[in-house]
Motif scaffolding. Structure first.
Motif, short mmCIF file in Angstrom:
data_model
loop_
_atom_site.label_atom_id
_atom_site.label_comp_id
_atom_site.label_asym_id
_atom_site.label_seq_id
_atom_site.Cartn_x
_atom_site.Cartn_y
_atom_site.Cartn_z
N GLY A 7 0.77 -1.23 0.00
CA GLY A 7 0.00 0.00 0.00
C GLY A 7 0.81 1.28 0.00
O GLY A 7 0.23 2.35 0.24
N TYR A 8 2.09 1.24 -0.26
CA TYR A 8 2.91 2.46 -0.25
C TYR A 8 2.42 3.41 -1.34
O TYR A 8 2.38 3.07 -2.51
CB TYR A 8 4.39 2.10 -0.47
N ARG A 9 2.09 4.63 -0.93
CA ARG A 9 1.69 5.68 -1.86
C ARG A 9 2.40 6.97 -1.45
O ARG A 9 2.13 7.53 -0.39
CB ARG A 9 0.16 5.88 -1.87
N GLY A 10 3.32 7.41 -2.28
CA GLY A 10 4.07 8.63 -2.01
C GLY A 10 3.63 9.73 -2.95
O GLY A 10 2.88 9.52 -3.90
N ARG A 11 4.13 10.94 -2.71
CA ARG A 11 3.74 12.06 -3.57
C ARG A 11 4.78 13.17 -3.55
O ARG A 11 5.60 13.30 -2.62
CB ARG A 11 2.37 12.60 -3.16
N PHE A 12 4.76 13.98 -4.61
CA PHE A 12 5.56 15.19 -4.70
C PHE A 12 4.58 16.30 -5.03
O PHE A 12 3.74 16.16 -5.92
CB PHE A 12 6.61 15.04 -5.79
N ALA A 13 4.66 17.42 -4.28
CA ALA A 13 3.63 18.45 -4.39
C ALA A 13 4.23 19.84 -4.55
O ALA A 13 4.30 20.61 -3.59
CB ALA A 13 2.72 18.40 -3.15
N PRO A 14 4.66 20.20 -5.76
CA PRO A 14 5.25 21.52 -5.98
C PRO A 14 4.20 22.60 -6.21
O PRO A 14 3.05 22.31 -6.54
CB PRO A 14 6.07 21.30 -7.26
N SER A 15 4.60 23.84 -6.00
CA SER A 15 3.76 24.99 -6.32
C SER A 15 4.22 25.58 -7.65
O SER A 15 5.42 25.77 -7.85
CB SER A 15 3.87 26.06 -5.22
N PRO A 16 3.31 25.90 -8.55
CA PRO A 16 3.69 26.37 -9.89
C PRO A 16 4.00 27.86 -9.93
O PRO A 16 3.36 28.64 -10.63
CB PRO A 16 2.46 26.02 -10.73
N ILE A 46 -0.22 19.32 -7.87
CA ILE A 46 0.14 20.72 -8.13
C ILE A 46 -0.59 21.59 -7.11
O ILE A 46 -1.82 21.68 -7.11
CB ILE A 46 -0.25 21.14 -9.56
N GLU A 47 0.17 22.24 -6.24
CA GLU A 47 -0.42 23.04 -5.17
C GLU A 47 -0.59 24.48 -5.66
O GLU A 47 0.25 25.35 -5.42
CB GLU A 47 0.44 22.94 -3.91
N ASP A 48 -1.71 24.69 -6.35
CA ASP A 48 -1.98 25.95 -7.03
C ASP A 48 -3.18 26.68 -6.44
O ASP A 48 -3.93 27.34 -7.16
CB ASP A 48 -2.20 25.71 -8.52
N LEU A 49 -3.36 26.57 -5.12
CA LEU A 49 -4.46 27.27 -4.47
C LEU A 49 -4.34 28.78 -4.59
O LEU A 49 -5.32 29.48 -4.83
CB LEU A 49 -4.51 26.89 -2.99
N ASP A 50 -3.13 29.28 -4.42
CA ASP A 50 -2.90 30.73 -4.46
C ASP A 50 -2.68 31.14 -5.92
O ASP A 50 -1.55 31.21 -6.39
CB ASP A 50 -1.70 31.10 -3.59
N ARG A 51 -3.77 31.40 -6.62
CA ARG A 51 -3.68 31.66 -8.05
C ARG A 51 -2.89 32.94 -8.35
O ARG A 51 -2.32 33.08 -9.43
CB ARG A 51 -5.07 31.74 -8.67
N ALA A 52 -2.86 33.89 -7.42
CA ALA A 52 -2.15 35.14 -7.64
C ALA A 52 -0.65 34.92 -7.76
O ALA A 52 0.05 35.67 -8.44
CB ALA A 52 -2.46 36.12 -6.52
N ARG A 53 -0.13 33.89 -7.11
CA ARG A 53 1.30 33.61 -7.14
C ARG A 53 1.69 32.68 -8.29
O ARG A 53 2.86 32.49 -8.58
CB ARG A 53 1.75 32.98 -5.81
N GLU A 54 0.70 32.09 -8.94
CA GLU A 54 0.98 31.12 -10.00
C GLU A 54 1.51 31.82 -11.25
O GLU A 54 1.01 32.86 -11.66
CB GLU A 54 -0.30 30.35 -10.34
N ALA A 56 1.92 31.66 -15.20
CA ALA A 56 1.22 31.01 -16.32
C ALA A 56 2.13 29.99 -17.01
O ALA A 56 3.27 30.29 -17.36
CB ALA A 56 0.76 32.06 -17.32
N GLY A 57 1.63 28.78 -17.17
CA GLY A 57 2.38 27.74 -17.87
C GLY A 57 3.39 27.01 -17.01
O GLY A 57 4.01 26.04 -17.48
N ALA A 58 3.57 27.45 -15.75
CA ALA A 58 4.61 26.86 -14.91
C ALA A 58 4.32 25.40 -14.57
O ALA A 58 5.23 24.57 -14.53
CB ALA A 58 4.79 27.67 -13.63
N ALA A 59 3.06 25.07 -14.33
CA ALA A 59 2.71 23.70 -13.96
C ALA A 59 3.08 22.73 -15.07
O ALA A 59 3.69 21.68 -14.82
CB ALA A 59 1.22 23.59 -13.64
N LYS A 60 2.73 23.05 -16.30
CA LYS A 60 3.06 22.17 -17.42
C LYS A 60 4.56 22.04 -17.60
O LYS A 60 5.09 20.94 -17.83
CB LYS A 60 2.44 22.68 -18.72
N ARG A 61 5.28 23.15 -17.46
CA ARG A 61 6.74 23.08 -17.61
C ARG A 61 7.37 22.23 -16.51
O ARG A 61 8.33 21.50 -16.75
CB ARG A 61 7.34 24.50 -17.61
N MET A 62 6.83 22.32 -15.30
CA MET A 62 7.35 21.50 -14.21
C MET A 62 7.11 20.03 -14.49
O MET A 62 8.00 19.19 -14.28
CB MET A 62 6.69 21.89 -12.88
#
Length: 296
Positions: A7-16, A46-54, A56-62
Motif C-alpha cells: 500500500g505504499y503511496r508517495g507524492r511530490f507536491a510543488p507549487s507552480p 500541483i499546489e496551485d491554491l494561491d492563483r495570484a502567485r501562480e 502562467a504555464g509553470a505547472a506544465k513546464r514543471m
C-alpha cells in the motif's frame, strides 16, 4: 529493488510559481526513489491554491521537466484549484465541532501583539472568545490545544511540538477566502491515500499542525521523512539563489548526480540517461543514508 511495501503511496507536491528548481528536484528525487524502491505508487500534486502567485504555464513546464528527469507518476496529477469544495467541507466539519473561530486581526496587528515563534508571530488569541466589538471576520483559525504532538520522522527521529505554544491558533482560511496550505494538504493526502511523505525539512515544523488536523478530522496519519536542506561541498547550507536556480531539462544528469550525492547515496557510475541512472539508483537506495540536520 526491495520487497514491496504493502500500500505504499508517495507524492511530490510543488507549487507552480516558476520553473522546477534544484531544491525541488532534490525533494522530488528523494520522494520518487523511496516510493519506487518500495514498489510503491508515486503521485504528483500541483499546489496551485494561491492563483495570484501562480506563473502562467509553470505547472506544465514543471511536469515536462520531471519527465525529462525520469520522474514518472502513476496517476493523473491532482490540481488543488479543483479541490475547493473538499476543503470547505473539511472546514465545515471542524466548525461543527466548535474547533474553529472567525478572526478579525490583520497581519500587522498580530505581529505587533505577538511574540515570535518558530515560523513568525504566535497568534495571541485576540479573537478566540469572540470578535472584538466593531470588528468584522477576516480569516478562520483552528483552536489548538495545550497537548504536545509527537511523531517519529524516518530521517530526523522522534519529534515533539506543542502547537499552541510554538505556533498558536493557526489560519485555515485566509482573509482573501483561500483555504490555507495546512488544511489543503491534509485533506488531499487523505483523499489520495498517501501513506508516506518524503519532503524538505523546511516543512518539518508544519507536520504537528497537519497531524493535529488529521486527528480532528479523523484522517489517517502518513509516515513522515524530512530530508535536510542542500549543503555545499564544505557542509554549509546551499545559498537560496543556488538552490532556487532552475534545473536544465535538456541536460538532466549533472543535477541528478549532484542531488543523489546530497542525499548521501552511493554514487551512480556510467549512467548515460535518466532511465539508466534510476535502474542503478533504486537498487541501492537507503533512506537511512540521508544526513540528519533539522529540528523543530
Amino acid at each position: 529493488m526491495r520487497g514491496r511495501t504493502r500500500g505504499y503511496r508517495g507524492r511530490f507536491a510543488p507549487s507552480p510559481t516558476g520553473p522546477l528548481h534544484f531544491g525541488s528536484l532534490f525533494a522530488a528525487m528523494a520522494s520518487y526513489a523511496d516510493a519506487r524502491a518500495h514498489g510503491g505508487v508515486w503521485l504528483v500534486r500541483i499546489e496551485d491554491l494561491d492563483r495570484a502567485r501562480e506563473v502562467a504555464g509553470a505547472a506544465k513546464r514543471m511536469l515536462d521537466t520531471l519527465e525529462r528527469f525520469g520522474l514518472t507518476w502513476d496517476e493523473p496529477p491532482l490540481y488543488q484549484r479543483d479541490r475547493t469544495v473538499a476543503y470547505a467541507a473539511a472546514l465545515a466539519q471542524l466548525d461543527s465541532h466548535a474547533l474553529t473561530y472567525p478572526c478579525g486581526c490583520t497581519r500587522a496587528e498580530v505581529a505587533a501583539l505577538s511574540r515570535v515563534g518558530v515560523e513568525g508571530p504566535i497568534y495571541p488569541g485576540t479573537c478566540r472568545t469572540g470578535l472584538p466589538k466593531g470588528r468584522k471576520p477576516r480569516s478562520v483559525r483552528l483552536k489548538t490545544t495545550a497537548r504536545s504532538v509527537c511523531f517519529h520522522d524516518r530521517i530526523q527521529g522522534d519529534q515533539k511540538q506543542r502547537v499552541a505554544k510554538t505556533i498558536g491558533d493557526f489560519v485555515l482560511r485566509r482573509a482573501d477566502g483561500i483555504h490555507a496550505y495546512q488544511l489543503a494538504v491534509v485533506v488531499d493526502d487523505a483523499w489520495q491515500g498517501v501513506t508516506h511523505i518524503v519532503r524538505g525539512a523546511d516543512l518539518l515544523s508544519s507536520t504537528p499542525r497537519q497531524i493535529l488536523l488529521q486527528d480532528y478530522l479523523g484522517l489517517p496519519r502518513p509516515s513522515y521523512a524530512h530530508i535536510p536542506l542542500m549543503l555545499d561541498a564544505q557542509g554549509r547550507k546551499l545559498s537560496k539563489a543556488l538552490a532556487s536556480a532552475p534545473v536544465d531539462p535538456a541536460d538532466p544528469l549533472p543535477a541528478m548526480h549532484r542531488a543523489w550525492q546530497g542525499l548521501g547515496q552511493i554514487p551512480i557510475r556510467h549512467a548515460g540517461s535518466p532511465p539508466a541512472f534510476w535502474k542503478q539508483a533504486l537498487a541501492h537506495w537507503r533512506i537511512e543514508r540521508i544526513p540528519k540536520c533539522a529540528s523543530i
